[in-house]
Design an enzyme around this catalytic site. Structure first.
Site, PDB file in Angstrom:
ATOM      1  N   HIS A  62       0.839  -1.208   0.000  1.00 16.47           N
ATOM      2  CA  HIS A  62       0.000   0.000   0.000  1.00 16.47           C
ATOM      3  C   HIS A  62       0.874   1.259   0.000  1.00 16.47           C
ATOM      4  CE1 HIS A  62      -2.894  -2.881   2.028  1.00 16.47           C
ATOM      5  NE2 HIS A  62      -3.613  -2.433   1.021  1.00 16.47           N
ATOM      6  N   GLN A  86     -18.091  -7.270  -0.532  1.00 18.06           N
ATOM      7  CA  GLN A  86     -17.181  -8.159  -1.251  1.00 18.06           C
ATOM      8  C   GLN A  86     -16.760  -9.376  -0.435  1.00 18.06           C
ATOM      9  OE1 GLN A  86     -14.459  -4.680  -1.621  1.00 18.06           O
ATOM     10  NE2 GLN A  86     -12.826  -6.174  -1.337  1.00 18.06           N
ATOM     11  N   GLY A 179      -3.156  -1.907  -6.914  1.00 19.63           N
ATOM     12  CA  GLY A 179      -2.054  -2.850  -7.023  1.00 19.63           C
ATOM     13  C   GLY A 179      -2.306  -3.908  -8.081  1.00 19.63           C
ATOM     14  N   LYS A 181      -1.259  -6.900  -7.941  1.00 19.86           N
ATOM     15  CA  LYS A 181      -1.449  -8.232  -7.352  1.00 19.86           C
ATOM     16  C   LYS A 181      -2.897  -8.666  -7.516  1.00 19.86           C
ATOM     17  CE  LYS A 181      -1.593  -8.885  -2.855  1.00 19.86           C
ATOM     18  NZ  LYS A 181      -2.874  -9.610  -2.661  1.00 19.86           N
ATOM     19  N   VAL A 208       4.624  -5.629  -4.888  1.00 25.47           N
ATOM     20  CA  VAL A 208       5.761  -5.463  -3.994  1.00 25.47           C
ATOM     21  C   VAL A 208       5.912  -6.752  -3.199  1.00 25.47           C
ATOM     22  CG1 VAL A 208       6.773  -4.106  -2.126  1.00 25.47           C
ATOM     23  CG2 VAL A 208       5.353  -2.990  -3.854  1.00 25.47           C
TER      24      VAL A 208
END
Length: 545
Positions: A62, A86, A179, A181, A208
């Site tokens: 983050h 979610q 991100g 990811k 990261v």
């Protein structure tokens, strides 16, 4: 004492800089509106807003998003909201980590201006108490939701799409950072932003990783020491597949099996999925033609972890940035010739649109009219194929609405006005997308003002080519004399170049600046051949020849 940078105009304020925290939409929007009013009163451009939406439990991943936002925007807003929409009934909504004090400390240290922490009630209103049944939701394309994580997380991406659409509509950022990811989430958000005309440019940021290779995740907090070691199997498997891809294997089943077998050997059981899809459409691939997203999900202890890597059939890109008159165009052509690369003449793209605006007699300050003209006109480019055998310089050929304007776009009146048109947000967004399309396969050298920072931030070699303003004025004068154009004074040219530098470096969208990993080359006193040889040598040193 500190300063806000509004449109690069610095306003000094005799107050302490503090992190402003809000829990209500009205308070947040009031604060952002006040910043806009301050800019207007100071006769400055509207401040750019970088937005990083999160669910909290912030970590170094983050932080990298926040740092990217801080580097490119005047105001940085971070949201922390654990979105109930979610999470499925059997998922970890109640146990999801919420270290609020640590999150605030990270935001303060990273220079965040505003922290938005709504409750379900304040974000969703009365429907937030029973959001699954009462709340209006955003439904992304089924094909993008029903693959990868969507197979086991029914309703997850509807919840993501709803909260992100709402947050973007509330904050109305200039740029929003996500991100890579969460690759499926990023692809869906990009589609929503495009098709629903949501505010803000959607920017993906690299994964990261910890030194072990494990991707940073808030759910890593669930892992024991032994489980953290086991979890590295995901990144190890992806790395093995990437190595096989680099050796020339493009078969999806071979690459997926390599990952699956490695992870199973380390965990003792199969991962939830290993899939190879297109990173934009999420369509399943049998072979990688140009680019593919190799993605994995696996349960490790109580943590469900995801990871991915992009496999790209792309050759190297050289990105050359620098101020006007630094010799970028000539050097870039020479490099393309020396290395057998394609030459992407981004300057010709902005010149073509500038010529069109001037030819139509449109006020260049009328951004709406410029956008309308751009959207209703056809501009076609033919970039030259250069080789070492080419003696004469070849120009990028340009057609506007069927008429060739290759020479016309290089007239002095176009040169004087191109920065004004190029500074407009919609113009840059439109042409940057075109430039990225041309660069998908790599094997190009491109020059401009924001190639290494915005267009190709992952370019293998970045050069910042520069020279003093007086040196650039001398060069420009020599070029004009050679072309038989009417000659201004050296002082007038130097003033014009300095003014263009100011416009390019202070524009709100993609200002001219050196990329952090760019190599600066000062060309004063150097011949074109010497500059070319230096960059060709750097290219060879990086191992791309």
């Amino acid at each position: 004492m500190f300063g806000y940078s509004f449109g690069r105009l610095f306003l000094s304020l005799e107050v302490e800089k503090i992190l402003r925290c809000f829990t209500t939409i009205s308070a947040l929007q009031c604060h952002l509106s006040q910043q806009l009013v301050r800019a207007v009163e100071a006769n400055a451009e509207a401040p750019s807003v970088g937005f990083v939406p999160t669910m909290g439990a912030l970590h170094i991943g983050h932080q990298s998003l926040i740092e990217r936002a801080r580097a490119n925007n005047d105001i940085v807003v971070v949201s922390i909201f654990v979105n109930p929409l979610q999470f499925g009934p059997a998922e970890d909504l109640g146990n999801y980590p919420r270290p609020l004090d640590a999150d605030k400390a990270l935001c303060e240290a990273a220079g965040v201006d505003v922290l938005f922490m709504p409750t379900p009630d304040s974000l969703y209103g009365e429907a937030g108490r029973d959001p699954q049944h009462k709340l209006t939701q955003v439904i992304p394309p089924a094909a993008m939701m029903n693959c990868l994580c969507g197979k086991s997380r029914t309703g997850h991406f509807e919840g993501v799409a709803t909260v992100v659409t709402k947050l973007l509509s509330i904050v109305r950022p200039t740029r929003a950072y996500f991100g890579e990811k969460d690759a499926q989430q990023l692809a869906i958000i990009r589609r929503l932003a495009l098709e629903l005309n949501l505010p803000g440019q959607i920017i993906g940021c690299p994964i990261v990783r910890e030194p072990s290779g494990l991707a940073y995740s808030s759910r890593n907090a669930y892992l024991s020491t032994d489980e953290r070691d086991q979890a590295t199997a995901l990144s190890q498997g992806l790395r093995l597949a990437a190595e096989r891809f680099a050796q020339g294997d493009r078969n999806a089943e071979v690459l997926k099996t390599l990952v699956r077998d490695h992870v199973e050997s380390q965990l003792g059981y199969s991962p939830e999925y290993v899939e190879l899809v297109h990173p934009d459409s999420l369509e399943s691939l049998e072979t990688v033609e140009e680019i593919g997203l190799l993605a994995i999900a696996a349960q490790v202890g109580t943590a469900r972890l995801i990871d991915n890597t992009v496999l790209a059939e792309r050759k190297a890109i050289i990105a050359i940035d620098g101020p006007a008159g630094a010799g970028k165009s000539t050097v870039t052509r020479r490099i393309a010739q020396a290395l057998g690369l394609r030459y992407l003449d981004t300057g010709a793209m902005y010149r073509a649109l500038t010529w069109l605006v001037l030819d139509a007699g449109i006020d260049m300050a009328d951004e709406a009219a410029v956008a309308e003209l751009m959207g209703t006109s056809e501009i076609r480019f033919e970039f030259p194929e250069l080789s070492q055998d080419d003696d004469a310089p070849q120009l990028t050929r340009v057609w506007v609405n069927g008429t060739e304007v290759t020479q016309a776009i290089r007239e002095p009146h176009v040169s004087r006005n191109v920065s004004t048109v190029a500074a407009q947000r919609l113009v840059r967004e439109h042409l940057v997308e075109q430039q990225r399309h041309y660069g998908v396969a790599g094997n190009i050298v491109a020059e401009g003002r924001d190639i290494g920072t915005t267009v190709f931030p992952d370019a293998e070699l970045k050069i910042f080519l520069t020279a003093t303003s007086v040196e650039r004025a001398r060069r420009r004068l020599a070029d004009m004399e050679q072309q038989g154009q009417e000659l201004p004074t050296l002082e007038a040219l130097e003033k014009e170049i300095s003014e263009r530098d100011h416009k390019d470096s202070t524009r709100e969208v993609s200002p001219l600046k050196k990329a952090e990993d760019a190599i600066e080359v000062l060309t004063d006193g150097l011949t074109i051949e010497q500059v070319t040889d230096k960059i060709v040598s750097l290219y060879g040193d990086e191992g791309y020849r």
